[in-house]
Design an enzyme around this catalytic site. Structure first.
Site, mmCIF file in Angstrom:
data_model
loop_
_atom_site.group_PDB
_atom_site.id
_atom_site.type_symbol
_atom_site.label_atom_id
_atom_site.label_comp_id
_atom_site.label_asym_id
_atom_site.label_seq_id
_atom_site.Cartn_x
_atom_site.Cartn_y
_atom_site.Cartn_z
ATOM 1 N N THR A 148 0.810 -1.214 0.000
ATOM 2 C CA THR A 148 0.000 0.000 0.000
ATOM 3 C C THR A 148 0.850 1.274 0.000
ATOM 4 O O THR A 148 0.301 2.371 -0.013
ATOM 5 C CB THR A 148 -0.925 0.026 1.229
ATOM 6 O OG1 THR A 148 -0.124 -0.084 2.407
ATOM 7 C CG2 THR A 148 -1.935 -1.104 1.180
ATOM 8 N N CYS A 149 2.169 1.147 0.014
ATOM 9 C CA CYS A 149 3.076 2.296 0.084
ATOM 10 C C CYS A 149 3.349 2.830 -1.325
ATOM 11 O O CYS A 149 3.844 2.105 -2.191
ATOM 12 C CB CYS A 149 4.374 1.872 0.765
ATOM 13 S SG CYS A 149 5.674 3.113 0.729
ATOM 14 N N ASP A 150 3.042 4.109 -1.557
ATOM 15 C CA ASP A 150 3.252 4.714 -2.868
ATOM 16 C C ASP A 150 4.718 4.698 -3.288
ATOM 17 O O ASP A 150 5.034 4.454 -4.450
ATOM 18 C CB ASP A 150 2.733 6.154 -2.893
ATOM 19 C CG ASP A 150 1.218 6.224 -2.857
ATOM 20 O OD1 ASP A 150 0.555 5.223 -3.212
ATOM 21 O OD2 ASP A 150 0.686 7.289 -2.473
ATOM 22 N N ARG A 164 5.642 1.296 -4.454
ATOM 23 C CA ARG A 164 5.066 1.053 -5.784
ATOM 24 C C ARG A 164 5.911 1.700 -6.873
ATOM 25 O O ARG A 164 6.146 1.107 -7.926
ATOM 26 C CB ARG A 164 3.640 1.598 -5.857
ATOM 27 C CG ARG A 164 2.644 0.778 -5.103
ATOM 28 C CD ARG A 164 1.262 1.339 -5.331
ATOM 29 N NE ARG A 164 0.349 0.894 -4.305
ATOM 30 C CZ ARG A 164 -0.772 1.494 -3.994
ATOM 31 N NH1 ARG A 164 -1.136 2.592 -4.626
ATOM 32 N NH2 ARG A 164 -1.555 1.025 -3.060
#
Length: 104
Positions: free
Chosen positions: A8-10, A13
């Protein structure tokens, strides 16, 4: 190449998108191997802890004073992300230094 982070970490990603051959390990689900964690702590010290995270803000003073390695085992989301392992070398975060080293 192994990228330790959160799905969930931008930032994780972005790093994963730039490093398509990396194996992704979700630290919340799988954790970080103890040997890697010890090496990362020896290399990065206090920088390994993300003291701006909501997990950190939720800890009381007694928890914050604990050994960082024990704290990361109990709360893997406290690790600054991503932690990238490439050919025995460790990189923390996805800043210009890590990008230059890993992308050439």
């Amino acid at each position: 190449m192994i990228l330790y982070g959160l799905k969930t970490c931008d930032t994780c990603r972005k790093a994963l998108k730039s490093l398509p051959n990396a194996t992704f390990v979700d630290v919340r689900a799988e954790g970080v191997p103890e040997a890697v964690l010890k090496s990362a702590h020896a290399r990065f010290g206090a920088a390994l802890l993300n003291t701006r995270s909501t997990t950190w803000r939720g800890l009381d003073d007694a928890d914050r004073a604990r050994n960082p390695l024990e704290l990361l085992k109990d709360h893997p989301t406290l690790m600054k992300r991503p932690l990238i392992e490439e050919a025995g070398e460790l990189y923390l975060g996805w800043g210009p230094d890590s990008q230059a080293a890993l992308l050439g």
